[in-house]
Scaffold this active site. Structure first.
Site, PDB file in Angstrom:
ATOM      1  CG  ASP A 184       0.032  -7.298 -12.156  1.00 31.02           C
ATOM      2  OD1 ASP A 184      -0.204  -7.914 -10.847  1.00 31.02           O
ATOM      3  OD2 ASP A 184       0.934  -6.898 -12.871  1.00 31.02           O
ATOM      4  CG  ASP A 201       1.279  -4.918  -4.531  1.00 32.46           C
ATOM      5  OD1 ASP A 201       1.470  -4.837  -3.870  1.00 32.46           O
ATOM      6  OD2 ASP A 201       0.211  -3.947  -4.876  1.00 32.46           O
TER       7      ASP A 201
END
Length: 397
Positions: free
Chosen positions: A122, A182
């Site tokens: 992330d 993602d």
């Protein structure tokens, strides 16, 4: 703030910049140009001088933001949104709010994450404000260093045997190498860093990850698995599954929207035709599976009635707008394709706005799904990633 995606000037320009080369578009709903957008964002931005907590999603009844400490994966979105508002205000010749100063203030709290080696994939999301700063001031060495450090962290998670960067460190089995769809959204930080320091290895990692994901995350119909588990020592796939979707063989709609945007951006970055083909394939699946309402469910295969996910819709719409830009840039331009994707994007944005516009909420829209598989399903909320995450390619190209 799900739904703000269409309101940034670069995205609006992507709808109309080609003038007579495109067919007339459906009119945007008036809410998508409401003054409430800036008013709501400004109120949150000015509520703290230096942010140490960051909004992620709202409650389900009053639409009040819930805040989380770093390094929550969504921590970089709100600061990035403020930079996008700065871009919008400049293009619209509006100087009422110093969005740039607000964006910089909201970035300060993220600086300690640059040297946090425990972060997972992330870091790409967390780097968004620093990427945006470089558009405003390309010579900002502090922002350059931040992007390079975040990219180095992501690159350190690359396994050449697997051919991907690792997403999660959740499993106690060290050979279980988990990759989620993602992660296509995090590859941009590798390209930005490579632009700064000329490190071709960073670009190569992004390309290899994207290629491996095409091979193993996609089904023949263009839909995607959420999670692929690899053996870290052999590179073999031993499981394809979901973590947030309805079932292992279903299609989680937000994951599909990450794929639409992610591969459009990969083509934008590389010019490699396989990425344009993949983006088209993912987008065709997404648009063909929308219900009559035009609002995506949280999973395309979940039993009806299924909770909506307006964040999936705004993410996908931005991917479709980028895809339209790319179709128009071809030689010769694919104007039929460009018009198709633009119409799909506008219809999608209008549909989610019609359902979920909430003037009294701190967010713009309701009916975002955070995690419907949680012990207490987290849905019917406003979400910050539906605001910013997919929109960053429009001004960040």
């Amino acid at each position: 703030m799900v739904g703000f995606v269409i309101l940034t000037a670069p995205v609006l320009l992507s709808l109309y910049v080609f003038g007579a080369s495109q067919e007339p578009l459906p009119p945007l709903r008036p809410e998508l140009q409401s003054s409430l957008i800036a008013t709501k964002v400004q109120a949150i931005a000015e509520s703290t001088p230096i942010a140490t907590l960051f909004p992620q999603y709202t409650d389900r009844t009053k639409g009040v933001w819930r805040y989380f400490e770093i390094p929550t994966w969504t921590s970089g979105f709100f600061g990035g949104l403020l930079y996008l508002l700065d871009t919008r205000s400049k293009l619209c010749h509006s100087k009422e709010v110093d969005w740039l100063a607000l964006g910089r203030n909201w970035s300060v709290g993220l600086v300690p994450l640059e040297d946090n080696t425990t972060l997972n994939h992330d870091v790409g999301f967390l780097s968004y404000p620093f990427q945006a700063e470089l558009l405003v001031n390309p010579g900002n060495t502090s922002a350059q260093n931040s992007v390079i450090k975040f990219a180095s962290t992501l690159a350190s998670r690359f396994n050449p045997v697997v051919g991907c960067t690792k997403s999660w460190d959740k499993n106690t089995d060290p050979t279980d190498f988990q990759v989620i769809i993602d992660n296509m959204m995090n590859l941009e930080v590798l390209f930005v860093a490579a632009d700064i320091n000329g490190n071709q290895t960073l670009r190569d990692i992004a390309i290899k990850h994207a290629d491996t994901t095409i091979a193993n995350h996609f089904r023949p119909d263009g839909s995607t698995f959420h999670v692929v588990d690899y053996n870290s020592t052999t590179g073999a796939v031993f499981r394809r599954r979901t973590a947030q979707g309805y079932a292992d063989n279903s299609t989680w709609s937000r994951g599909q929207s990450w794929a639409v945007y992610g591969y459009a951006n990969m083509y934008n970055r590389t010019g490699l035709e396989r990425y344009l083909d993949t983006a088209r394939h993912a987008a065709t699946f997404y648009t063909s599976r929308l219900p009559l309402s035009g609002v995506p469910p949280w999973d395309f295969d979940a039993p009806s009635p299924a909770p909506a996910d307006t964040s999936s819709g705004t993410i996908a719409a931005t991917g479709l707008l980028l895809l339209a830009q790319l179709e128009e840039s071809l030689t010769p331009p694919n104007r039929t394709g460009a018009n198709f994707w633009r119409h799909a994007a506008v219809n999608l944005l209008n549909s989610v706005t019609e359902l979920a516009w909430k003037p009294s909420w701190q967010s713009l829209l309701s009916n975002g799904t955070v995690n419907n598989r949680a012990s207490t399903p987290n849905n019917l909320t406003g979400t910050v990633y539906g605001t910013y995450a997919p929109a960053h390619s429009a001004p960040f190209k």
